[in-house]
Design a protein around this motif. Sequence first.
Motif, PDB file in Angstrom:
ATOM      1  N   MET A  15       0.857  -1.196   0.000  1.00  0.00           N
ATOM      2  CA  MET A  15       0.000   0.000   0.000  1.00  0.00           C
ATOM      3  C   MET A  15       0.891   1.243   0.000  1.00  0.00           C
ATOM      4  SD  MET A  15      -2.647  -1.099   3.052  1.00  0.00           S
ATOM      5  CE  MET A  15      -1.723  -2.367   3.933  1.00  0.00           C
ATOM      6  N   LYS A  19       1.514   2.301  -6.945  1.00  0.00           N
ATOM      7  CA  LYS A  19       1.017   1.474  -8.066  1.00  0.00           C
ATOM      8  C   LYS A  19      -0.029   2.210  -8.909  1.00  0.00           C
ATOM      9  CE  LYS A  19       0.043  -1.220  -4.886  1.00  0.00           C
ATOM     10  NZ  LYS A  19      -0.643  -2.100  -3.969  1.00  0.00           N
ATOM     11  N   ASP A  38      -8.591  -3.702  -6.923  1.00  0.00           N
ATOM     12  CA  ASP A  38      -9.481  -3.227  -5.849  1.00  0.00           C
ATOM     13  C   ASP A  38     -10.766  -2.636  -6.438  1.00  0.00           C
ATOM     14  OD1 ASP A  38      -7.815  -3.919  -3.769  1.00  0.00           O
ATOM     15  OD2 ASP A  38      -7.011  -1.908  -3.458  1.00  0.00           O
ATOM     16  N   ILE A  49     -13.816  -1.678  -0.335  1.00  0.00           N
ATOM     17  CA  ILE A  49     -12.872  -2.624   0.287  1.00  0.00           C
ATOM     18  C   ILE A  49     -13.095  -2.646   1.806  1.00  0.00           C
ATOM     19  CG2 ILE A  49     -10.414  -3.049   0.779  1.00  0.00           C
ATOM     20  CD1 ILE A  49     -11.148  -3.767  -2.111  1.00  0.00           C
ATOM     21  N   PHE A  53     -14.058  -5.928   4.065  1.00  0.00           N
ATOM     22  CA  PHE A  53     -13.337  -6.330   5.279  1.00  0.00           C
ATOM     23  C   PHE A  53     -14.315  -6.494   6.445  1.00  0.00           C
ATOM     24  CE2 PHE A  53      -8.669  -6.464   5.626  1.00  0.00           C
ATOM     25  CZ  PHE A  53      -8.302  -6.183   4.323  1.00  0.00           C
ATOM     26  N   LEU A  61     -11.709 -10.738   1.030  1.00  0.00           N
ATOM     27  CA  LEU A  61     -11.000  -9.990  -0.017  1.00  0.00           C
ATOM     28  C   LEU A  61     -10.022 -10.897  -0.753  1.00  0.00           C
ATOM     29  CD1 LEU A  61     -10.206  -7.345  -1.489  1.00  0.00           C
ATOM     30  CD2 LEU A  61      -8.503  -6.981   0.302  1.00  0.00           C
ATOM     31  N   ARG A  62      -9.303 -11.725   0.017  1.00  0.00           N
ATOM     32  CA  ARG A  62      -8.297 -12.598  -0.619  1.00  0.00           C
ATOM     33  C   ARG A  62      -8.950 -13.573  -1.599  1.00  0.00           C
ATOM     34  NH1 ARG A  62      -5.304  -8.960   0.099  1.00  0.00           N
ATOM     35  NH2 ARG A  62      -4.650  -8.455   2.194  1.00  0.00           N
ATOM     36  N   GLU A  65      -9.830 -11.697  -4.669  1.00  0.00           N
ATOM     37  CA  GLU A  65      -8.630 -11.418  -5.486  1.00  0.00           C
ATOM     38  C   GLU A  65      -8.233 -12.647  -6.304  1.00  0.00           C
ATOM     39  OE1 GLU A  65      -6.171  -8.032  -2.967  1.00  0.00           O
ATOM     40  OE2 GLU A  65      -5.955 -10.097  -2.360  1.00  0.00           O
ATOM     41  N   GLY A  85      -3.994  -4.914  -5.526  1.00  0.00           N
ATOM     42  CA  GLY A  85      -3.998  -4.583  -4.105  1.00  0.00           C
ATOM     43  C   GLY A  85      -2.727  -5.122  -3.455  1.00  0.00           C
ATOM     44  N   GLY A  86      -2.266  -4.419  -2.423  1.00  0.00           N
ATOM     45  CA  GLY A  86      -0.962  -4.739  -1.829  1.00  0.00           C
ATOM     46  C   GLY A  86      -0.840  -6.135  -1.234  1.00  0.00           C
ATOM     47  N   GLY A  87      -1.991  -6.769  -0.932  1.00  0.00           N
ATOM     48  CA  GLY A  87      -1.919  -8.088  -0.298  1.00  0.00           C
ATOM     49  C   GLY A  87      -2.153  -9.236  -1.256  1.00  0.00           C
ATOM     50  N   ARG A 124      -7.913   2.084   4.097  1.00  0.00           N
ATOM     51  CA  ARG A 124      -7.109   0.852   4.142  1.00  0.00           C
ATOM     52  C   ARG A 124      -7.263   0.190   5.514  1.00  0.00           C
ATOM     53  NH1 ARG A 124      -3.298   4.364   0.810  1.00  0.00           N
ATOM     54  NH2 ARG A 124      -3.131   3.274  -1.172  1.00  0.00           N
ATOM     55  N   PRO A 125      -8.241  -0.733   5.623  1.00  0.00           N
ATOM     56  CA  PRO A 125      -8.598  -1.290   6.925  1.00  0.00           C
ATOM     57  C   PRO A 125      -7.433  -1.901   7.688  1.00  0.00           C
ATOM     58  CG  PRO A 125     -10.132  -2.017   5.235  1.00  0.00           C
ATOM     59  CD  PRO A 125      -9.055  -1.270   4.531  1.00  0.00           C
ATOM     60  N   LEU A 126      -6.457  -2.481   6.997  1.00  0.00           N
ATOM     61  CA  LEU A 126      -5.353  -3.112   7.724  1.00  0.00           C
ATOM     62  C   LEU A 126      -4.547  -2.084   8.515  1.00  0.00           C
ATOM     63  CD1 LEU A 126      -3.987  -5.724   5.166  1.00  0.00           C
ATOM     64  CD2 LEU A 126      -5.245  -6.159   7.274  1.00  0.00           C
ATOM     65  N   ARG A 143       5.634  -9.967   3.816  1.00  0.00           N
ATOM     66  CA  ARG A 143       5.315  -9.985   2.383  1.00  0.00           C
ATOM     67  C   ARG A 143       6.520  -9.852   1.449  1.00  0.00           C
ATOM     68  NH1 ARG A 143       0.021  -6.077   2.124  1.00  0.00           N
ATOM     69  NH2 ARG A 143      -1.368  -7.404   3.354  1.00  0.00           N
TER      70      ARG A 143
HETATM   71  C1  S3P Z   1      -4.357  -4.195   1.015  1.00  0.00           C
HETATM   72  C2  S3P Z   1      -4.073  -3.217   0.109  1.00  0.00           C
HETATM   73  C3  S3P Z   1      -5.100  -2.355  -0.467  1.00  0.00           C
HETATM   74  C4  S3P Z   1      -6.451  -3.072  -0.478  1.00  0.00           C
HETATM   75  C5  S3P Z   1      -6.784  -3.579   0.885  1.00  0.00           C
HETATM   76  C6  S3P Z   1      -5.736  -4.537   1.432  1.00  0.00           C
HETATM   77  C7  S3P Z   1      -3.238  -4.995   1.604  1.00  0.00           C
HETATM   78  O1  S3P Z   1      -4.762  -1.967  -1.802  1.00  0.00           O
HETATM   79  O2  S3P Z   1      -6.446  -4.150  -1.375  1.00  0.00           O
HETATM   80  O3  S3P Z   1      -6.936  -2.486   1.756  1.00  0.00           O
HETATM   81  O4  S3P Z   1      -3.502  -6.069   2.151  1.00  0.00           O
HETATM   82  O5  S3P Z   1      -2.076  -4.553   1.479  1.00  0.00           O
HETATM   83  P1  S3P Z   1      -3.603  -0.866  -2.138  1.00  0.00           P
HETATM   84  O6  S3P Z   1      -2.293  -1.595  -2.127  1.00  0.00           O
HETATM   85  O7  S3P Z   1      -3.967  -0.410  -3.510  1.00  0.00           O
HETATM   86  O8  S3P Z   1      -3.695   0.184  -1.110  1.00  0.00           O
END
Ligand code: S3P
Length: 179
Positions: A15, A19, A38, A49, A53, A61-62, A65, A85-87, A124-126, A143
Amino acid sequence: MTTQLPKNIVLIGFMGSGKSTVARRLEHILHYPLIDTDGHIEAEAGMTIAEIFAAEGEAGLRQRESALLREIASSGMPRHIISTGGGIVVRPENRPLLRALGYVVWLRATEEVIHERTRHNRDRPLLYAEDPRRVIHELLTVRTPFYAESAHLTVDTEGLSSEEVAVGILESARYFFAS
Ligand code: S3P
C-alpha cells in the motif's frame, strides 16, 4: 515511440508504493486498458474494500482477489495494465497466476514513505491500528519474500517521479519480451 508488448504489465507492491499513479502513467503512454483489482472487486461486490473487510474479513478480499486473477488469466487477454492490491501476493496460488498474466513489476518504497502516504487515508482497513507504522513494518517483513517471488522486475521508486518509473518499466518490459 511505443511498440506493442505481447502481454500485460502487472504492478505489485505494498500500500502506498505508487502502483495506482504509475499505472495511470503507463495507461497514458501505452493506451492499454487499466484494470485496478481493488476497483474491480468493489464494483463486482457492490461494496467498498472497507465494507468487504467488515462483512467478510480479510479472507473475503483474498478469495475475491484469487477469483479475479483466475478470471483474467483464463480470458487470455493481452495488453492491459493491471494494478493490484498490496496483499494480492499473500495467497500462494496467486503468485504463479500473477506471473502467468504478464510482466510483473514490484514497486518498492521505504517504510517512511509508505507511512507518510497512507497516514491520512481512511480506506485501508489493515492500517486502522493504534500503531500503523508497526503494522507496516510487520506486513512488509512477511510480504517481502512474496513480492520478490512474484516479480520479474523490482523498482526502487525513491527519488524517481512516476513518469520516470513508468518509462523505466517500459524499457525493461521491451527487453524482457524481446529476449
Ligand atoms: C491491502 C491493500 C489495499 C487493499 C486492501 C488490502 C493490503 O490496496 O487491497 O486495503 O492487504 O495490502 P492498495 O495496495 O492499492 O492500497
